[in-house]
Design a protein around this motif. Structure first.
Motif, mmCIF file in Angstrom:
data_model
loop_
_atom_site.group_PDB
_atom_site.id
_atom_site.type_symbol
_atom_site.label_atom_id
_atom_site.label_comp_id
_atom_site.label_asym_id
_atom_site.label_seq_id
_atom_site.Cartn_x
_atom_site.Cartn_y
_atom_site.Cartn_z
ATOM 1 N N GLY A 24 2.552 -8.765 29.171
ATOM 2 C CA GLY A 24 3.829 -8.696 29.887
ATOM 3 C C GLY A 24 3.679 -8.888 31.381
ATOM 4 N N CYS A 25 4.718 -8.447 32.089
ATOM 5 C CA CYS A 25 4.771 -8.599 33.554
ATOM 6 C C CYS A 25 5.030 -7.219 34.152
ATOM 7 C CB CYS A 25 5.913 -9.565 33.917
ATOM 8 S SG CYS A 25 6.362 -9.548 35.665
ATOM 9 N N SER A 26 4.293 -6.863 35.193
ATOM 10 C CA SER A 26 4.443 -5.521 35.766
ATOM 11 C C SER A 26 5.779 -5.370 36.501
ATOM 12 C CB SER A 26 3.287 -5.208 36.713
ATOM 13 O OG SER A 26 3.427 -5.935 37.913
ATOM 14 N N TRP A 27 6.390 -6.493 36.871
ATOM 15 C CA TRP A 27 7.680 -6.456 37.563
ATOM 16 C C TRP A 27 8.807 -6.545 36.544
ATOM 17 C CZ3 TRP A 27 10.242 -4.840 41.464
ATOM 18 C CH2 TRP A 27 11.434 -5.420 41.870
ATOM 19 N N ASN A 28 8.805 -7.580 35.770
ATOM 20 C CA ASN A 28 9.717 -7.772 34.629
ATOM 21 C C ASN A 28 11.193 -7.558 34.954
ATOM 22 O OD1 ASN A 28 9.812 -8.685 32.014
ATOM 23 N ND2 ASN A 28 9.522 -6.685 31.056
ATOM 24 N N ALA A 29 11.615 -7.969 36.142
ATOM 25 C CA ALA A 29 12.991 -7.682 36.551
ATOM 26 C C ALA A 29 13.778 -8.914 36.988
ATOM 27 C CB ALA A 29 12.984 -6.655 37.687
ATOM 28 N N CYS A 30 13.118 -10.068 37.167
ATOM 29 C CA CYS A 30 13.839 -11.245 37.660
ATOM 30 C C CYS A 30 14.981 -11.564 36.694
ATOM 31 C CB CYS A 30 12.895 -12.433 37.809
ATOM 32 S SG CYS A 30 11.519 -12.094 38.929
ATOM 33 N N THR A 31 16.161 -11.791 37.242
ATOM 34 C CA THR A 31 17.366 -11.818 36.410
ATOM 35 C C THR A 31 17.447 -13.014 35.455
ATOM 36 O OG1 THR A 31 18.541 -13.046 38.107
ATOM 37 C CG2 THR A 31 18.747 -10.646 38.171
ATOM 38 N N TYR A 32 16.687 -14.074 35.770
ATOM 39 C CA TYR A 32 16.753 -15.302 34.964
ATOM 40 C C TYR A 32 15.640 -15.380 33.929
ATOM 41 C CZ TYR A 32 13.056 -16.078 38.231
ATOM 42 O OH TYR A 32 11.911 -15.894 38.947
ATOM 43 N N CYS A 33 14.704 -14.437 33.966
ATOM 44 C CA CYS A 33 13.464 -14.561 33.194
ATOM 45 C C CYS A 33 13.556 -13.767 31.895
ATOM 46 C CB CYS A 33 12.309 -14.041 34.045
ATOM 47 S SG CYS A 33 10.733 -14.003 33.173
ATOM 48 N N ASP A 34 13.233 -14.415 30.792
ATOM 49 C CA ASP A 34 13.210 -13.652 29.537
ATOM 50 C C ASP A 34 11.831 -13.706 28.872
ATOM 51 O OD1 ASP A 34 12.993 -16.110 28.222
ATOM 52 O OD2 ASP A 34 14.322 -15.463 26.595
ATOM 53 N N MET A 35 10.827 -14.133 29.641
ATOM 54 C CA MET A 35 9.515 -14.365 29.040
ATOM 55 C C MET A 35 8.887 -13.087 28.475
ATOM 56 S SD MET A 35 7.670 -17.312 31.312
ATOM 57 C CE MET A 35 7.581 -16.480 32.878
ATOM 58 N N TYR A 36 9.011 -12.006 29.202
ATOM 59 C CA TYR A 36 8.271 -10.805 28.785
ATOM 60 C C TYR A 36 9.200 -9.609 28.566
ATOM 61 C CZ TYR A 36 4.709 -13.819 30.757
ATOM 62 O OH TYR A 36 3.910 -14.891 31.047
ATOM 63 N N ARG A 37 10.503 -9.883 28.432
ATOM 64 C CA ARG A 37 11.460 -8.799 28.312
ATOM 65 C C ARG A 37 11.136 -7.858 27.151
ATOM 66 N NH1 ARG A 37 15.532 -8.530 31.820
ATOM 67 N NH2 ARG A 37 15.228 -10.367 33.072
ATOM 68 N N ALA A 143 16.731 -10.746 41.983
ATOM 69 C CA ALA A 143 15.800 -9.607 41.846
ATOM 70 C C ALA A 143 14.347 -10.036 41.867
ATOM 71 C CB ALA A 143 16.120 -8.802 40.580
ATOM 72 N N LYS A 144 14.028 -10.887 42.835
ATOM 73 C CA LYS A 144 12.652 -11.391 42.932
ATOM 74 C C LYS A 144 11.689 -10.287 43.351
ATOM 75 C CE LYS A 144 10.019 -13.874 41.881
ATOM 76 N NZ LYS A 144 9.807 -14.549 40.615
ATOM 77 N N GLY A 145 12.226 -9.285 44.015
ATOM 78 C CA GLY A 145 11.370 -8.157 44.407
ATOM 79 C C GLY A 145 10.649 -8.382 45.724
#
Ligand code: SF4
Length: 290
Positions: A24-37, A143-145
């Motif tokens: 997964g991704c430690s951030w996992n918050a970018c609004t367009y990304c569903d790769m590791y949801r 939500a790029k962080g």
């Protein structure tokens, strides 16, 4: 090989051994990304990672010259963990040329330049980083962080440590409202980051993601094809990295282009202008992908 869930890698790592050292991704918050949801982030157990390296060493150790360390932001791993992995890869693969991974600006900023230099020394060569935009309001909305300055500083640290960067920007990320601001500021950030590789992708709104919900509520509108081409034109006309390999060949894009920036700027702008005038073919909708 025991891969967990879908494993993603950049197109240029198609011939690399994909080593899944994090899940997964430690951030996992970018609004367009569903790769590791669907994945709860964790660093994978070292014994499993080493077992995967050993399995590939036995099967084809003398053929591996590239390793891509997955998943979403593997740079987040602590230094000791990285050292074990990089040492094992160098030992297992005598022809190893490069190890790469995805990274966020936060990952790079969380490590000192000395730590990044150590990673370089042990074999890490390239980080793929996706600011997606250089426009702070857009980066906040997706939500790029991290914002423009964070990415410029992250790139400065990477360069000082001798790590190469591949930067990815996302046409359409600013929506209709900030289309041109997004494109112009992305070009400015590409200039400030001065990566070796620059890619543009086109935003695809994936059902179930936060940006899809914003779209349903009328709070986000993806620009149309002509506006996306104008973003592409603005980006190419203004980005000023020292000498970057530029690509828009990702399947999400309407207009596949390649060249060097700034060297090939005029030629590339000419192709975009031809496309805007209807004189260059666009990738048909059915042939586009994520
Ligand atoms: S940092 Fe990358 S992998 Fe993680 S949520 Fe954002 S786009 Fe997805």
């Amino acid at each position: 090989m025991r891969y967990e869930g879908t494993v993603y890698r950049p197109p240029s790592e198609a011939d690399a051994f994909i080593l899944q050292a994090t899940i997964g991704c430690s951030w996992n918050a970018c609004t367009y990304c569903d790769m590791y949801r669907a994945k709860q982030f964790r660093v994978r157990d070292m014994s499993e990672v080493l077992a995967d390296i050993e399995e590939v060493r036995q099967a084809a150790g003398d053929q591996v010259d590239k390793v891509f360390v997955a998943d979403g932001d593997a740079l987040v791993m602590e230094l000791g963990h990285w050292r074990e992995i990089l040492d094992a890869c160098r030992e297992a693969f005598p022809r190893l040329r490069r190890v790469s991974c995805y990274a966020t600006a936060m990952n790079l900023k969380a490590k000192s330049v000395e730590e990044l230099k150590s990673l370089r020394e042990w074999g890490l060569r390239l980080c793929y980083i996706g600011p997606e935009s250089g426009d702070d309001p857009t980066m906040k909305k997706i939500a790029k962080g991290a914002g423009f300055d964070d990415h410029a500083e992250a790139a400065r640290r990477a360069h000082e440590a001798g790590l190469k960067l591949s930067a990815i920007f996302l046409l359409g990320a600013g929506g209709v409202e900030r289309s041109q601001e997004h494109a112009r500021a992305s070009a400015e950030l590409a200039t400030a980051m001065n990566p070796r590789f620059v890619s543009l992708l086109t935003l695809t709104v994936i059902p179930g993601t936060p940006i899809a919900k914003l779209q349903e509520r009328g709070k986000f509108t993806l620009p149309g094809v002509e506006a996306l081409l104008r973003e592409l034109r603005t980006f190419v006309a203004h980005a000023e990295p020292r000498d970057a390999i530029f690509r828009t060949n990702h399947a999400s894009n309407y207009l596949p282009l390649s060249g060097r920036l700034p060297r090939d700027r005029e030629r590339i702008v000419g192709v975009v202008d031809a496309a805007l005038g209807g004189d260059a073919p666009l990738r048909p909708e059915w042939a586009r992908g994520l």
